[in-house]
Motif scaffolding. Structure first.
Motif, PDB file in Angstrom:
ATOM      1  N   GLU A  94       0.816  -1.211   0.000  1.00  0.00           N
ATOM      2  CA  GLU A  94       0.000   0.000   0.000  1.00  0.00           C
ATOM      3  C   GLU A  94       0.850   1.261   0.000  1.00  0.00           C
ATOM      4  O   GLU A  94       0.352   2.349  -0.304  1.00  0.00           O
ATOM      5  N   ALA A  95       2.133   1.131   0.355  1.00  0.00           N
ATOM      6  CA  ALA A  95       3.014   2.294   0.467  1.00  0.00           C
ATOM      7  C   ALA A  95       4.403   1.948  -0.049  1.00  0.00           C
ATOM      8  O   ALA A  95       4.839   0.791   0.025  1.00  0.00           O
ATOM      9  N   VAL A  96       5.087   2.971  -0.558  1.00  0.00           N
ATOM     10  CA  VAL A  96       6.441   2.821  -1.082  1.00  0.00           C
ATOM     11  C   VAL A  96       7.370   3.777  -0.351  1.00  0.00           C
ATOM     12  O   VAL A  96       7.047   4.959  -0.183  1.00  0.00           O
ATOM     13  N   VAL A  97       8.518   3.288   0.076  1.00  0.00           N
ATOM     14  CA  VAL A  97       9.571   4.104   0.681  1.00  0.00           C
ATOM     15  C   VAL A  97      10.716   4.190  -0.315  1.00  0.00           C
ATOM     16  O   VAL A  97      11.304   3.168  -0.691  1.00  0.00           O
ATOM     17  N   ILE A  98      11.036   5.420  -0.750  1.00  0.00           N
ATOM     18  CA  ILE A  98      12.033   5.645  -1.793  1.00  0.00           C
ATOM     19  C   ILE A  98      13.335   6.150  -1.170  1.00  0.00           C
ATOM     20  O   ILE A  98      13.380   7.246  -0.610  1.00  0.00           O
ATOM     21  N   VAL A  99      14.376   5.322  -1.244  1.00  0.00           N
ATOM     22  CA  VAL A  99      15.699   5.694  -0.742  1.00  0.00           C
ATOM     23  C   VAL A  99      16.722   5.385  -1.835  1.00  0.00           C
ATOM     24  O   VAL A  99      17.831   4.923  -1.563  1.00  0.00           O
ATOM     25  N   SER A 100      16.336   5.653  -3.057  1.00  0.00           N
ATOM     26  CA  SER A 100      17.187   5.419  -4.215  1.00  0.00           C
ATOM     27  C   SER A 100      18.133   6.604  -4.406  1.00  0.00           C
ATOM     28  O   SER A 100      18.130   7.559  -3.617  1.00  0.00           O
ATOM     29  N   SER A 101      18.939   6.582  -5.465  1.00  0.00           N
ATOM     30  CA  SER A 101      19.794   7.720  -5.765  1.00  0.00           C
ATOM     31  C   SER A 101      18.937   8.932  -6.129  1.00  0.00           C
ATOM     32  O   SER A 101      17.825   8.790  -6.665  1.00  0.00           O
ATOM     33  N   VAL A 151       3.420   7.440  -0.508  1.00  0.00           N
ATOM     34  CA  VAL A 151       4.842   7.561  -0.823  1.00  0.00           C
ATOM     35  C   VAL A 151       5.605   8.307   0.259  1.00  0.00           C
ATOM     36  O   VAL A 151       5.206   9.387   0.692  1.00  0.00           O
ATOM     37  N   PHE A 152       6.714   7.712   0.668  1.00  0.00           N
ATOM     38  CA  PHE A 152       7.745   8.386   1.455  1.00  0.00           C
ATOM     39  C   PHE A 152       8.975   8.476   0.570  1.00  0.00           C
ATOM     40  O   PHE A 152       9.361   7.488  -0.077  1.00  0.00           O
ATOM     41  N   THR A 153       9.621   9.665   0.524  1.00  0.00           N
ATOM     42  CA  THR A 153      10.873   9.772  -0.208  1.00  0.00           C
ATOM     43  C   THR A 153      11.914  10.499   0.623  1.00  0.00           C
ATOM     44  O   THR A 153      11.596  11.468   1.321  1.00  0.00           O
ATOM     45  N   PHE A 180       1.793  11.878   0.739  1.00  0.00           N
ATOM     46  CA  PHE A 180       3.174  12.092   0.310  1.00  0.00           C
ATOM     47  C   PHE A 180       3.959  12.616   1.500  1.00  0.00           C
ATOM     48  O   PHE A 180       3.563  13.592   2.141  1.00  0.00           O
ATOM     49  N   PHE A 181       5.091  11.988   1.782  1.00  0.00           N
ATOM     50  CA  PHE A 181       5.876  12.294   2.977  1.00  0.00           C
ATOM     51  C   PHE A 181       7.322  12.517   2.569  1.00  0.00           C
ATOM     52  O   PHE A 181       7.949  11.648   1.963  1.00  0.00           O
ATOM     53  N   LEU A 182       7.869  13.697   2.887  1.00  0.00           N
ATOM     54  CA  LEU A 182       9.234  14.063   2.521  1.00  0.00           C
ATOM     55  C   LEU A 182      10.173  13.878   3.707  1.00  0.00           C
ATOM     56  O   LEU A 182       9.894  14.362   4.806  1.00  0.00           O
ATOM     57  N   GLY A 183      11.308  13.212   3.477  1.00  0.00           N
ATOM     58  CA  GLY A 183      12.189  12.811   4.566  1.00  0.00           C
ATOM     59  C   GLY A 183      13.210  13.831   5.018  1.00  0.00           C
ATOM     60  O   GLY A 183      14.415  13.542   4.965  1.00  0.00           O
TER      61      GLY A 183
END
Length: 339
Positions: A68-75, A93-95, A121-124
């Motif tokens: 249901e959710a994606v955590v983005i810790v890519s380049s 989405v968390f990025t 949408f969640f900004l880290g």
């Protein structure tokens, strides 16, 4: 309340921190999918984290995994299209920072967020969750220091990691883009204004390789804000003692200093060098609690259908300021920030 099923992309130094928090430390969520280009990282996720679904294909994870959710810790250059793809697929989405590497990328992410107001949408920008910084903000909001009018921020990477920094500087876009966005977010947060003009400079005394790559080992900048406040920034890559992050907020009635000396713990070592305390070694160690607390809030926001304080527009503004500072560094002239 049911568990939120999460997939993560990126299992490097920071990604592994987030993955372990999601797998073991955060109630209300279950890490069920992981994506990485490194097979050894996927093997680690499957064996250690007990992740059910692993892949090297991000779009495949979003489309096929039961999440249901994606955590983005890519380049960093991958963030915005990944944000767009996940939101368009109906995922929260968390990025990690930065939002994007250009205004065009940031606008692409903004449009995706605006298309899906029902998705979170969640900004880290995790420093807002650090207990010390959060306490400083609470004291400012309570009026304990009067009117805050100056922020002085220092962020230094350790000399022990300088070789990797030199290698990274060939493609990073420069020290300000790479290392200053957290400080800029805190400046906006503490001072309650937007940056209007910046002036930057840099020096190279130990490692000429940075200059050869069009970068600098130490960078300084002055920032002017639309409410008359100002800020000073000092970022570097050659701290001999370890990772060093320090922020001072100056108000009309009092000053607050956060992490003036970045102690690793409360242990005092007595040896031939005297009485001394060890320093934190890296940013995952210094901000371990903040990384956990921000992810706790991400899951809680999904479960309670509430919006976080940080928005996609905060990410765009921080990106624009880092690019303006970089332009000033290269031109040697003040640069107006255009939003």
């Amino acid at each position: 309340m049911k568990d939120i099923k999460v997939g993560i992309v990126g299992l490097g130094r920071l990604g592994s921190v987030h993955a372990q928090n999601l797998a073991f430390k955060i109630p209300g969520c279950k890490l069920v999918a992981a994506c990485s280009l490194e097979q050894k990282e996927l093997d680690w996720a499957k064996d250690y984290l007990k992740v059910e679904y692993t892949t090297t294909d991000y779009m495949k994870m979003v489309d096929e995994a039961d999440i249901e959710a994606v955590v983005i810790v890519s380049s960093s250059p991958e963030h915005c299209w990944m944000i767009e793809y996940a939101l368009d697929a109906g995922k929260h989405v968390f990025t990690d920072k930065p939002l994007g590497c250009s205004l065009e990328e940031c606008k692409r992410a903004e449009a995706a967020v605006e298309r899906h107001p029902d998705k979170l949408f969640f900004l880290g920008f995790m420093r807002r969750y650090d207990p010390s910084y959060a306490d400083a903000k609470a004291q400012i909001d309570a009026g304990h220091i009067g009117k805050p009018y100056l922020v002085k921020a220092t962020g230094l990477d350790p000399e022990a990691l300088v070789e990797s920094c030199i290698k990274f500087s060939k493609t990073s876009g420069g020290i300000f883009i790479d290392a200053a966005s957290h400080d800029i977010d805190l400046m906006r947060w503490f001072l309650g204004g937007e940056v209007t003009e910046v002036y930057a400079a840099g020096t190279n005394f130990k490692h000429p390789e940075f200059a050869e790559n069009g970068d600098t080992e130490t960078g300084m900048a002055m920032l002017k804000f639309d409410n008359g406040t100002v800020a000073f920034l000092h970022v570097g890559r050659t701290a001999p003692h370890g990772y060093h992050t320090e922020t001072e907020i100056v108000g009309t009635e009092a000053h607050i200093r956060v992490a003036g000396v970045p102690w690793k713990d409360r242990v005092m070592v007595y040896d031939q060098y005297g009485a001394r305390q060890e320093i934190v070694e890296n940013f995952p160690q210094r901000f371990a609690e903040a990384y956990l607390l921000e992810m706790v809030d991400f899951i809680d926001c999904i479960q309670k259908d509430r919006k976080p304080e940080l928005t996609v527009y905060d990410g765009t503004k921080a990106t624009l300021v880092t690019y303006a500072i970089t332009d000033s560094f290269h031109t040697g002239k003040p640069v107006t920030v255009k939003y």
